[in-house]
Design an enzyme around this catalytic site. Structure first.
Site, mmCIF file in Angstrom:
data_model
loop_
_atom_site.group_PDB
_atom_site.id
_atom_site.type_symbol
_atom_site.label_atom_id
_atom_site.label_comp_id
_atom_site.label_asym_id
_atom_site.label_seq_id
_atom_site.Cartn_x
_atom_site.Cartn_y
_atom_site.Cartn_z
ATOM 1 N N ASP A 168 0.884 -1.177 0.051
ATOM 2 C CA ASP A 168 -0.154 -0.144 0.016
ATOM 3 C C ASP A 168 0.662 1.298 0.024
ATOM 4 O OD1 ASP A 168 1.249 0.097 2.428
ATOM 5 O OD2 ASP A 168 -0.810 -0.307 3.498
ATOM 6 N N GLY A 169 2.110 1.138 -0.088
ATOM 7 C CA GLY A 169 3.002 2.317 -0.178
ATOM 8 C C GLY A 169 3.413 2.696 1.122
ATOM 9 N N ARG A 174 10.580 32.686 -16.233
ATOM 10 C CA ARG A 174 10.022 31.459 -16.258
ATOM 11 C C ARG A 174 8.437 31.680 -16.291
ATOM 12 N NH1 ARG A 174 10.948 26.408 -14.769
ATOM 13 N NH2 ARG A 174 13.007 26.682 -14.239
ATOM 14 N N ARG A 184 13.797 25.255 -3.204
ATOM 15 C CA ARG A 184 13.693 26.651 -4.107
ATOM 16 C C ARG A 184 12.557 27.384 -3.810
ATOM 17 N NH1 ARG A 184 14.380 22.655 -9.515
ATOM 18 N NH2 ARG A 184 13.981 21.210 -7.566
ATOM 19 N N GLN A 185 11.600 26.770 -3.146
ATOM 20 C CA GLN A 185 10.347 27.712 -2.829
ATOM 21 C C GLN A 185 10.674 28.177 -1.670
ATOM 22 O OE1 GLN A 185 7.512 27.880 -4.479
ATOM 23 N NE2 GLN A 185 6.228 28.881 -2.975
ATOM 24 N N LYS A 227 16.554 34.910 -16.973
ATOM 25 C CA LYS A 227 15.502 34.070 -17.292
ATOM 26 C C LYS A 227 14.405 34.387 -16.935
ATOM 27 C CE LYS A 227 14.971 30.012 -14.550
ATOM 28 N NZ LYS A 227 15.708 28.855 -14.130
#
Ligand code: R5P
Length: 304
Positions: free
Chosen positions: A41-42, A199, A98-99, A197
Protein backbone atom coordinates in the site's frame (compact mmCIF):
# COMPACT_ATOMS: atom_id res chain seq x y z
CA UNK A 1 35.65 -11.11 21.79
CA UNK A 2 33.10 -8.99 19.92
CA UNK A 3 34.53 -5.94 18.09
CA UNK A 4 34.33 -2.60 19.97
CA UNK A 5 31.11 -0.68 19.51
CA UNK A 6 32.00 2.14 17.11
CA UNK A 7 31.43 5.70 18.27
CA UNK A 8 30.15 6.68 14.85
CA UNK A 9 28.51 4.74 12.03
CA UNK A 10 27.34 5.85 8.63
CA UNK A 11 23.81 4.75 7.79
CA UNK A 12 23.38 4.26 4.04
CA UNK A 13 20.48 3.44 1.74
CA UNK A 14 20.38 1.18 -1.32
CA UNK A 15 19.82 3.99 -3.81
CA UNK A 16 22.79 5.96 -2.44
CA UNK A 17 25.00 3.15 -1.15
CA UNK A 18 28.04 3.76 -3.34
CA UNK A 19 28.39 7.39 -2.21
CA UNK A 20 27.70 6.34 1.40
CA UNK A 21 30.38 3.66 1.32
CA UNK A 22 32.91 6.09 -0.19
CA UNK A 23 32.18 8.61 2.55
CA UNK A 24 32.37 5.99 5.31
CA UNK A 25 35.73 4.81 3.91
CA UNK A 26 37.07 8.37 3.74
CA UNK A 27 36.05 8.89 7.38
CA UNK A 28 37.24 5.49 8.58
CA UNK A 29 33.84 4.61 10.08
CA UNK A 30 31.65 1.53 9.52
CA UNK A 31 28.83 1.53 6.97
CA UNK A 32 25.46 0.30 8.18
CA UNK A 33 22.84 -0.48 5.53
CA UNK A 34 19.30 0.60 6.43
CA UNK A 35 16.85 -2.19 5.64
CA UNK A 36 13.64 -1.02 4.00
CA UNK A 37 10.59 -3.03 3.13
CA UNK A 38 7.96 -1.25 1.00
CA UNK A 39 4.47 -2.57 1.76
CA UNK A 40 2.02 -3.05 -1.13
CA UNK A 41 0.00 0.00 0.00
CA UNK A 42 3.00 2.34 -0.17
CA UNK A 43 3.89 2.41 3.53
CA UNK A 44 7.38 1.34 4.53
CA UNK A 45 9.07 -0.64 7.26
CA UNK A 46 12.60 0.40 8.19
CA UNK A 47 15.20 -1.36 10.31
CA UNK A 48 18.65 -0.26 11.49
CA UNK A 49 20.38 -3.48 12.54
CA UNK A 50 21.76 -3.14 16.11
CA UNK A 51 24.03 -2.40 17.86
CA UNK A 52 23.92 1.27 16.93
CA UNK A 53 26.71 3.74 17.58
CA UNK A 54 26.04 6.82 19.68
CA UNK A 55 26.56 9.08 16.67
CA UNK A 56 24.95 8.15 13.37
CA UNK A 57 25.72 9.90 10.12
CA UNK A 58 22.66 9.37 7.92
CA UNK A 59 23.78 9.75 4.33
CA UNK A 60 21.24 10.18 1.56
CA UNK A 61 20.37 12.86 -0.95
CA UNK A 62 16.73 13.93 -0.84
CA UNK A 63 15.91 14.03 -4.54
CA UNK A 64 12.58 12.28 -5.24
CA UNK A 65 11.90 13.52 -1.75
CA UNK A 66 8.55 12.49 -0.42
CA UNK A 67 9.19 8.84 0.43
CA UNK A 68 12.78 9.62 1.37
CA UNK A 69 11.66 12.20 3.92
CA UNK A 70 9.37 9.64 5.53
CA UNK A 71 12.19 7.07 5.58
CA UNK A 72 14.46 9.67 7.13
CA UNK A 73 11.93 10.31 9.90
CA UNK A 74 11.62 6.57 10.50
CA UNK A 75 15.41 6.19 10.59
CA UNK A 76 15.89 9.12 12.96
CA UNK A 77 13.07 8.05 15.28
CA UNK A 78 14.15 4.44 15.47
CA UNK A 79 17.81 5.43 15.94
CA UNK A 80 16.87 7.53 18.98
CA UNK A 81 14.58 4.78 20.32
CA UNK A 82 17.53 2.40 20.07
CA UNK A 83 20.09 4.51 21.86
CA UNK A 84 21.66 6.86 19.30
CA UNK A 85 22.48 10.17 20.97
CA UNK A 86 23.46 12.26 17.98
CA UNK A 87 22.25 12.28 14.39
CA UNK A 88 23.97 14.06 11.52
CA UNK A 89 22.16 14.17 8.20
CA UNK A 90 24.42 14.30 5.15
CA UNK A 91 22.12 15.11 2.25
CA UNK A 92 24.25 16.46 -0.61
CA UNK A 93 21.01 17.36 -2.39
CA UNK A 94 18.42 18.94 -0.14
CA UNK A 95 14.85 18.95 -1.39
CA UNK A 96 12.31 21.78 -1.26
CA UNK A 97 14.90 24.57 -1.08
CA UNK A 98 13.73 26.46 -4.19
CA UNK A 99 10.34 27.61 -2.83
CA UNK A 100 11.86 30.16 -0.46
CA UNK A 101 8.94 32.62 -0.38
CA UNK A 102 5.21 32.76 -1.01
CA UNK A 103 5.00 34.12 -4.54
CA UNK A 104 1.21 34.26 -4.21
CA UNK A 105 -0.69 34.68 -0.94
CA UNK A 106 -1.32 31.32 0.70
CA UNK A 107 1.58 29.43 -0.91
CA UNK A 108 3.54 27.19 1.45
CA UNK A 109 7.12 28.37 1.96
CA UNK A 110 8.49 24.86 1.54
CA UNK A 111 12.09 25.77 2.32
CA UNK A 112 11.19 26.91 5.84
CA UNK A 113 8.67 24.17 6.52
CA UNK A 114 10.90 21.30 5.42
CA UNK A 115 13.88 22.98 7.09
CA UNK A 116 12.05 23.07 10.42
CA UNK A 117 11.00 19.44 10.02
CA UNK A 118 14.63 18.36 9.50
CA UNK A 119 15.77 20.43 12.47
CA UNK A 120 13.25 18.66 14.72
CA UNK A 121 14.69 15.24 13.88
CA UNK A 122 18.46 15.56 13.48
CA UNK A 123 21.21 17.46 15.31
CA UNK A 124 23.27 18.59 12.33
CA UNK A 125 22.81 18.84 8.57
CA UNK A 126 25.54 18.88 5.94
CA UNK A 127 24.62 19.62 2.34
CA UNK A 128 26.15 20.95 -0.87
CA UNK A 129 25.14 24.01 -2.89
CA UNK A 130 21.73 24.28 -1.28
CA UNK A 131 19.47 26.54 -3.31
CA UNK A 132 19.79 29.62 -1.12
CA UNK A 133 18.81 32.67 -3.07
CA UNK A 134 16.77 35.08 -0.97
CA UNK A 135 17.89 33.11 2.12
CA UNK A 136 21.52 33.84 2.86
CA UNK A 137 22.57 31.10 5.27
CA UNK A 138 21.40 27.52 5.64
CA UNK A 139 20.53 27.97 9.31
CA UNK A 140 17.85 30.48 8.30
CA UNK A 141 16.14 27.57 6.54
CA UNK A 142 17.18 24.78 8.91
CA UNK A 143 17.37 26.22 12.43
CA UNK A 144 20.31 24.22 13.80
CA UNK A 145 23.64 25.32 15.24
CA UNK A 146 25.31 22.99 12.73
CA UNK A 147 23.63 23.57 9.38
CA UNK A 148 26.55 23.36 6.99
CA UNK A 149 26.24 24.29 3.33
CA UNK A 150 29.35 23.23 1.41
CA UNK A 151 30.05 24.20 -2.16
CA UNK A 152 31.19 21.98 -4.99
CA UNK A 153 32.36 25.02 -6.94
CA UNK A 154 36.05 24.30 -6.21
CA UNK A 155 35.81 20.77 -7.59
CA UNK A 156 33.66 21.89 -10.53
CA UNK A 157 36.03 24.75 -11.38
CA UNK A 158 39.04 22.40 -11.34
CA UNK A 159 37.11 19.92 -13.50
CA UNK A 160 36.20 22.55 -16.12
CA UNK A 161 39.76 23.89 -16.16
CA UNK A 162 40.88 20.38 -17.18
CA UNK A 163 38.08 19.74 -19.70
CA UNK A 164 37.69 23.20 -21.31
CA UNK A 165 40.62 25.39 -20.23
CA UNK A 166 39.54 28.31 -22.46
CA UNK A 167 35.83 28.13 -21.76
CA UNK A 168 33.49 31.07 -21.30
CA UNK A 169 31.18 30.17 -18.39
CA UNK A 170 27.55 31.22 -18.36
CA UNK A 171 25.04 31.11 -15.53
CA UNK A 172 21.56 30.84 -17.07
CA UNK A 173 19.77 33.07 -14.53
CA UNK A 174 20.41 35.52 -11.70
CA UNK A 175 20.18 32.79 -9.08
CA UNK A 176 23.15 31.02 -10.66
CA UNK A 177 25.40 34.10 -10.31
CA UNK A 178 26.87 32.92 -6.99
CA UNK A 179 27.85 29.52 -8.39
CA UNK A 180 29.18 30.62 -11.76
CA UNK A 181 31.34 33.31 -10.15
CA UNK A 182 32.83 30.82 -7.68
CA UNK A 183 33.37 28.18 -10.37
CA UNK A 184 35.08 30.73 -12.62
CA UNK A 185 37.45 31.68 -9.83
CA UNK A 186 38.18 28.06 -8.92
CA UNK A 187 38.86 27.36 -12.59
CA UNK A 188 41.76 29.81 -12.46
CA UNK A 189 39.93 33.01 -13.40
CA UNK A 190 37.77 31.84 -16.29
CA UNK A 191 35.66 34.47 -18.04
CA UNK A 192 31.96 34.34 -17.14
CA UNK A 193 28.60 35.99 -17.57
CA UNK A 194 25.10 35.67 -16.14
CA UNK A 195 21.94 35.52 -18.27
CA UNK A 196 18.37 36.64 -17.47
CA UNK A 197 15.66 34.00 -17.27
CA UNK A 198 11.92 34.46 -17.53
CA UNK A 199 9.91 31.51 -16.22
CA UNK A 200 6.30 31.21 -17.32
CA UNK A 201 5.75 27.59 -16.21
CA UNK A 202 7.53 24.40 -15.16
CA UNK A 203 8.75 23.74 -18.70
CA UNK A 204 8.25 27.16 -20.23
CA UNK A 205 11.28 29.42 -19.82
CA UNK A 206 13.11 31.95 -21.89
CA UNK A 207 16.71 33.07 -21.49
CA UNK A 208 18.27 36.34 -22.57
CA UNK A 209 22.05 36.30 -22.95
CA UNK A 210 24.22 39.09 -21.52
CA UNK A 211 26.06 41.17 -24.14
CA UNK A 212 29.30 39.17 -24.54
CA UNK A 213 31.08 37.82 -27.61
CA UNK A 214 29.96 34.22 -28.15
CA UNK A 215 31.06 33.63 -31.75
CA UNK A 216 33.62 30.83 -31.85
CA UNK A 217 33.64 30.39 -28.05
CA UNK A 218 33.41 27.14 -26.14
CA UNK A 219 30.70 27.91 -23.59
CA UNK A 220 30.01 25.93 -20.44
CA UNK A 221 26.66 26.51 -18.73
CA UNK A 222 26.90 26.33 -14.94
CA UNK A 223 23.94 25.92 -12.58
CA UNK A 224 23.21 24.44 -9.19
CA UNK A 225 20.40 22.17 -10.31
CA UNK A 226 18.90 20.88 -13.54
CA UNK A 227 15.39 19.47 -13.23
CA UNK A 228 13.48 19.38 -16.53
CA UNK A 229 16.62 20.75 -18.21
CA UNK A 230 14.56 23.49 -19.92
CA UNK A 231 16.66 26.31 -18.43
CA UNK A 232 19.87 24.84 -19.82
CA UNK A 233 18.30 23.75 -23.12
CA UNK A 234 16.93 27.22 -23.90
CA UNK A 235 20.23 28.84 -22.86
CA UNK A 236 22.07 26.42 -25.18
CA UNK A 237 19.76 27.32 -28.10
CA UNK A 238 20.43 31.02 -27.55
CA UNK A 239 24.19 30.38 -27.38
CA UNK A 240 24.15 28.50 -30.69
CA UNK A 241 22.10 31.29 -32.28
CA UNK A 242 24.81 33.69 -31.04
CA UNK A 243 27.55 31.63 -32.71
CA UNK A 244 29.09 29.60 -29.86
CA UNK A 245 31.34 26.83 -31.23
CA UNK A 246 30.27 24.37 -28.52
CA UNK A 247 27.99 24.29 -25.49
CA UNK A 248 28.48 21.96 -22.50
CA UNK A 249 26.73 21.97 -19.12
CA UNK A 250 27.81 21.29 -15.59
CA UNK A 251 25.54 21.23 -12.53
CA UNK A 252 25.98 20.28 -8.92
CA UNK A 253 22.65 18.44 -8.76
CA UNK A 254 21.57 16.57 -11.88
CA UNK A 255 17.93 15.68 -11.28
CA UNK A 256 17.29 15.43 -15.05
CA UNK A 257 13.68 14.33 -14.84
CA UNK A 258 12.00 12.53 -17.75
CA UNK A 259 13.71 13.13 -21.10
CA UNK A 260 15.76 16.09 -19.80
CA UNK A 261 19.08 14.66 -20.93
CA UNK A 262 17.85 13.89 -24.46
CA UNK A 263 16.29 17.35 -24.72
CA UNK A 264 19.63 18.93 -23.81
CA UNK A 265 21.38 17.03 -26.57
CA UNK A 266 18.59 18.01 -29.01
CA UNK A 267 19.24 21.64 -28.04
CA UNK A 268 22.88 21.24 -29.11
CA UNK A 269 24.54 20.51 -25.76
CA UNK A 270 27.60 18.28 -26.14
CA UNK A 271 28.81 17.13 -22.72
CA UNK A 272 26.61 17.10 -19.61
CA UNK A 273 28.47 16.78 -16.31
CA UNK A 274 27.35 16.66 -12.69
CA UNK A 275 28.59 15.83 -9.22
CA UNK A 276 27.46 12.54 -7.69
CA UNK A 277 25.00 14.27 -5.34
CA UNK A 278 22.23 12.56 -7.32
CA UNK A 279 22.83 9.29 -9.17
CA UNK A 280 22.91 9.97 -12.90
CA UNK A 281 24.97 8.84 -15.91
CA UNK A 282 26.40 12.39 -16.10
CA UNK A 283 28.12 12.04 -12.67
CA UNK A 284 31.80 12.94 -13.08
CA UNK A 285 32.69 14.88 -9.93
CA UNK A 286 32.66 12.86 -6.68
CA UNK A 287 31.80 14.67 -3.46
CA UNK A 288 33.14 12.19 -0.89
CA UNK A 289 36.33 14.12 -0.12
CA UNK A 290 34.55 17.48 0.24
CA UNK A 291 31.98 15.92 2.59
CA UNK A 292 34.60 13.97 4.55
CA UNK A 293 36.65 17.07 5.17
CA UNK A 294 33.63 18.87 6.64
CA UNK A 295 32.65 15.87 8.74
CA UNK A 296 36.08 14.99 10.15
CA UNK A 297 35.65 17.32 13.08
CA UNK A 298 32.23 15.85 13.86
CA UNK A 299 32.91 12.08 13.82
CA UNK A 300 35.19 9.71 15.71
CA UNK A 301 36.84 6.99 13.58
CA UNK A 302 36.81 3.41 14.90
CA UNK A 303 39.54 2.61 17.45
CA UNK A 304 40.24 6.18 18.64
C1 R5P B 1 16.42 27.70 -10.33
O1 R5P B 1 16.70 28.86 -10.18
C2 R5P B 1 17.51 26.68 -10.42
O2 R5P B 1 18.76 27.22 -10.18
C3 R5P B 1 17.50 25.99 -11.78
O3 R5P B 1 17.85 26.94 -12.79
C4 R5P B 1 16.18 25.40 -12.10
O4 R5P B 1 15.68 24.68 -11.01
C5 R5P B 1 16.29 24.50 -13.30
O5 R5P B 1 15.05 23.94 -13.56
P1 R5P B 1 14.76 23.29 -14.97
O6 R5P B 1 15.88 22.35 -15.29
O7 R5P B 1 13.44 22.57 -14.79
O8 R5P B 1 14.65 24.40 -15.96
Amino acid sequence: MSPPRPDTQLVGFDDYAEQGRQLAAALGIPFLAAEIHPFPDGERKLRLPPPLAEHLVICRSLNDPDHKLIELLLAAGSARDNGAKRLTLVAPYLAYMRQDMAFRPGEAVSQRIIGRLLAEHVDAVVTVDAHLHRTHALDEAIPLAQAINLTASGAIGAFIARQRPHALLLGPDRESAQWVAAVAEAGGGLEYGVAEKTRRGDRDVDVQLPPLTYRGRQVVLVDDVASTGRTLAVAAQRLHEAGASSVDCVVTHGLFVGDALASLHRAGVDAVWSTDSVNHPSNRIPLAELLAEALRGLVVPVGQ
